[in-house]
Structure formats: structure tokens, C-alpha cells
Design a protein around this motif. Structure first.
Motif, PDB file in Angstrom:
ATOM      1  N   LYS A 135      11.819  -5.946   4.628  1.00 14.36           N
ATOM      2  CA  LYS A 135      11.072  -6.543   5.634  1.00 14.36           C
ATOM      3  C   LYS A 135      10.449  -5.624   6.748  1.00 14.36           C
ATOM      4  N   GLU A 136      10.228  -4.478   6.150  1.00 11.75           N
ATOM      5  CA  GLU A 136       9.811  -3.545   6.950  1.00 11.75           C
ATOM      6  C   GLU A 136       8.723  -2.749   6.389  1.00 11.75           C
ATOM      7  N   PRO A 137       7.311  -2.663   7.337  1.00 12.75           N
ATOM      8  CA  PRO A 137       6.190  -1.894   6.802  1.00 12.75           C
ATOM      9  C   PRO A 137       6.356  -0.414   6.362  1.00 12.75           C
ATOM     10  N   VAL A 138       6.101  -0.151   5.293  1.00 10.33           N
ATOM     11  CA  VAL A 138       6.286   1.324   4.748  1.00 10.33           C
ATOM     12  C   VAL A 138       4.985   1.843   3.834  1.00 10.33           C
ATOM     13  N   ASP A 139       4.783   3.143   3.901  1.00 10.10           N
ATOM     14  CA  ASP A 139       3.664   3.539   3.300  1.00 10.10           C
ATOM     15  C   ASP A 139       3.731   3.402   1.739  1.00 10.10           C
ATOM     16  N   ARG A 140       2.817   3.674   1.086  1.00 11.29           N
ATOM     17  CA  ARG A 140       2.872   3.614  -0.213  1.00 11.29           C
ATOM     18  C   ARG A 140       3.562   4.466  -1.114  1.00 11.29           C
ATOM     19  N   LEU A 141       3.730   5.731  -0.707  1.00 11.17           N
ATOM     20  CA  LEU A 141       4.502   6.763  -1.411  1.00 11.17           C
ATOM     21  C   LEU A 141       5.987   6.429  -1.262  1.00 11.17           C
ATOM     22  N   THR A 142       6.716   5.894   0.014  1.00  7.38           N
ATOM     23  CA  THR A 142       7.743   5.331   0.216  1.00  7.38           C
ATOM     24  C   THR A 142       8.233   4.481  -0.774  1.00  7.38           C
ATOM     25  N   ALA A 143       7.407   3.323  -0.791  1.00 10.66           N
ATOM     26  CA  ALA A 143       7.625   2.112  -1.674  1.00 10.66           C
ATOM     27  C   ALA A 143       7.611   2.595  -3.172  1.00 10.66           C
ATOM     28  N   THR A 144       7.032   3.494  -3.540  1.00  9.25           N
ATOM     29  CA  THR A 144       6.799   4.083  -4.838  1.00  9.25           C
ATOM     30  C   THR A 144       8.015   4.800  -5.133  1.00  9.25           C
ATOM     31  N   LYS A 145       8.648   5.554  -4.193  1.00  6.26           N
ATOM     32  CA  LYS A 145       9.857   6.379  -4.458  1.00  6.26           C
ATOM     33  C   LYS A 145      10.961   5.339  -4.641  1.00  6.26           C
ATOM     34  N   SER A 146      11.101   4.300  -3.872  1.00  8.56           N
ATOM     35  CA  SER A 146      12.017   3.420  -3.910  1.00  8.56           C
ATOM     36  C   SER A 146      12.054   2.723  -5.150  1.00  8.56           C
ATOM     37  N   VAL A 147      11.037   2.181  -5.653  1.00 10.12           N
ATOM     38  CA  VAL A 147      11.099   1.513  -7.048  1.00 10.12           C
ATOM     39  C   VAL A 147      11.211   2.555  -8.098  1.00 10.12           C
ATOM     40  N   ALA A 148      10.518   3.856  -8.369  1.00  7.55           N
ATOM     41  CA  ALA A 148      10.679   4.656  -9.301  1.00  7.55           C
ATOM     42  C   ALA A 148      11.987   5.176  -9.383  1.00  7.55           C
TER      43      ALA A 148
END
Length: 326
Positions: free
Chosen positions: A110-123
């Protein structure tokens, strides 16, 4: 259990008897003139004692020879079998670090994050699930770099991915160079196991090799490529003139990514948010399952030095006893 590595060496046990039979001891030059069949009647206790003293070195020598032959067979203690996971996949991940990856159009917890941060979390979760796979990591921007070679050490790959930063490899996007680098690192691996997962949010704007040319090279080397286009389709931007909708993924070259995937036998996926990105990685687990061909390893402990040490001790004792008697 005890295992003998070279049990055929046990055939050497009767070797001393064979040598004695083939090469008997030479007889004395002068034979006794008179042979008494009842010689034992004339012998005394001292003679019998000397006979016994001559026999025990022979017995010790026989035991030493037996121990020496046992040592030569290389006895080992085998532990319980330990199952080892073996995978059929050499999986390389290529992650875009260009300047556009700092766009905050993803939501995470529920927090806005940049694309790389989201990629790291899922990867991170995806890499953790690839138990037994060899994972490699390529980071690309203006240039492509091999951040982690193929390895079973998933924790190290995750650490190196999490330590990456936007702009580390330059602000542009060299998709073709990233594919070319993956081909170079995977071309010597098993043909049916070469997989590249390429994640980007833009179009090729740098590099020496065009993406489609690199895809042809990948197809020729049996490298399957799964491409992921990341970025939201629309985003509300606030300004002094009010709210307006923009497309933050306007620069995403989906046509090129589709061609790259299809020409290599892979697939193209579109990730507009963190949930879609996670679903894509879950689907990749099904498309490229971890193959676990069961193999077992039994720890081995060498035991040969025990009988060898005893044999040497007996030989030394026999040698010392002969010196003392002489």
C-alpha cells in the motif's frame, strides 16, 4: 558400512607362501652324517624354548603382512546416503537499471514504490523458489554487466540484486547487449536448460547489438527468452492545473519484446503492477519447472591408515627384537 575400494588386492595375501614355494631356502653345504629319527629324545627344554622364540616373529610378520594388504585395499567407512538436488535449468536474469526504472507507478504494501524496488521484491521470492537451479544475474543500462555468474548460491544472487541501484549501469537501455551477454554465458551449458528472463520498461536506446539481431543469435544457440514489460498503463499526475492522466509506459517497445520472445520459443508478459509481476513469476515457475533428478552422496571416511600404522608398528617391533637378539 565398511567398503573396500580395491578388494581385488586381497589376492596378494598368499604371496609370501608363493615366494617361499618358488624360491625355497638354500640347504647348508655340509649335511649331517648321522640322522637320528628320535632326535626329540635327545633334545632338552632349552632347545624347545629357542624353537618357540623363532616362531613368534614369523607370526607377527604374517599379521603385519595381512594388515598391510588390508590397508592396500583402501578400506572406507560409508555414511548414510544424502540426497542432493540437481536441476535441469541454467537460468539467467537480466534486469533493467536505466533511469526510467525510478518511475513510482507501483504499489507495494500500500505504499508507492519505484519499478526497481517492486522488481526486487518479487524477484527475491522467485529466486528463493528455484531450489536446485543455477541462477545468474545481468544488470544493464547503457551497458550490460554480469553481476553474478551461474551459481547454486541463491542468497548471494538475491543480495547482489538488492544492492543494485538505478543508473548503476547508465541511464539508457541496451537490451541487445544484455541478450548477447546472456548468450555468451550460457552457450556452453546444456542445450535444453538455457533460459533468460529479461525485464525492462523501455526500448533499446544504447548498445552495439540490436535486440532482434541478438534474439537471432539466442535462437541459434537454443537460448529461450522470456521478456517482461514493466510499467503502469496510466497514472494520475497532480499539477497546479489539476489532475491529469499520463501513460508512464509510453516508451515501452512491446513489439520488439514480443518478437524477441517468440523468435526464441519464449513468451512475452506485461506487468502493470506488483500483483501482475508476481503472477508472471509464478507462471514462469510452471513454464520452467525445477527438475530434481535424485542423486545421492555418501560421505566417505578413509580407514586405511589404521591397518597401515599397525603393520608398520609390528614391522618395527620385529626389527628391534632381531637387533636385541643378535
Amino acid at each position: 558400512m565398511i567398503h573396500f575400494e580395491w578388494p581385488w588386492l586381497l589376492a596378494a595375501l598368499p604371496l609370501p607362501l608363493l615366494v617361499r614355494w618358488l624360491f625355497p631356502a638354500s640347504l647348508p653345504v655340509e649335511q649331517a652324517a648321522l640322522k637320528v629319527p628320535f632326535l626329540d629324545d635327545f633334545s632338552d627344554g632349552e632347545t624347545r624354548t629357542v624353537s618357540r622364540e623363532q616362531q613368534w616373529p614369523l607370526l607377527l610378520a604374517a599379521i603385519a603382512w595381512f594388515l598391510l594388504v588390508i590397508a592396500c585395499t583402501r578400506p572406507q567407512w560409508l555414511g548414510e546416503p544424502i540426497e542432493q538436488a540437481v536441476s535441469g535449468r541454467d537460468l539467467m536474469m537480466a534486469v533493467d537499471l536505466s533511469g526510467s526504472m525510478q518511475e513510482t507507478d507501483f504499489m507495494l504494501n500500500k505504499e508507492p514504490v519505484d519499478r526497481l524496488t517492486a522488481t526486487k521484491s518479487v524477484a527475491d521470492d522467485f529466486i528463493n523458489r528455484r531450489v536446485g537451479d543455477r541462477i545468474g544475474l545481468i544488470l544493464f543500462g547503457t551497458q550490460a554487466y554480469l553481476q553474478a555468474p551461474l551459481t547454486f548460491d541463491r542468497k548471494t544472487v538475491i543480495t547482489l540484486l538488492n544492492e543494485s541501484a538505478i543508473g548503476l549501469a547508465g541511464d539508457n537501455t541496451a537490451i541487445g547487449d544484455a541478450i548477447g551477454l546472456a548468450v555468451k554465458r550460457l552457450k556452453n551449458q546444456a542445450v535444453n536448460s538455457r533460459v533468460l528472463i529479461l525485464l525492462t520498461d523501455g526500448a533499446n536506446t544504447a548498445g552495439e547489438v540490436s535486440p532482434l539481431k541478438a534474439a537471432e543469435l539466442a535462437a541459434a544457440n537454443k537460448l529461450k527468452i522470456y521478456t517482461i514489460g514493466i510499467g503502469a498503463d496510466e497514472m494520475i499526475v497532480r499539477s497546479i492545473f489539476g489532475n491529469r492522466k499520463v501513460n508512464p509506459s509510453a516508451d515501452l517497445d512491446e513489439k520488439a519484446l514480443i518478437k524477441i520472445a517468440e523468435s526464441t520459443g519464449g513468451r512475452y508478459f506485461r506487468a502493470r503492477n506488483a500483483d501482475e509481476l508476481n503472477n508472471i513469476y509464478m507462471l514462469l515457475d510452471k513454464l520452467e519447472p525445477v527438475e530434481k533428478a535424485k542423486q545421492y552422496f555418501r560421505p566417505q571416511t578413509e580407514l586405511f591408515y589404521w591397518p597401515l600404522a599397525l603393520a608398520l608398528c609390528l614391522a618395527g617391533f620385529i626389527g628391534l627384537s632381531r637387533v636385541s637378539l643378535s
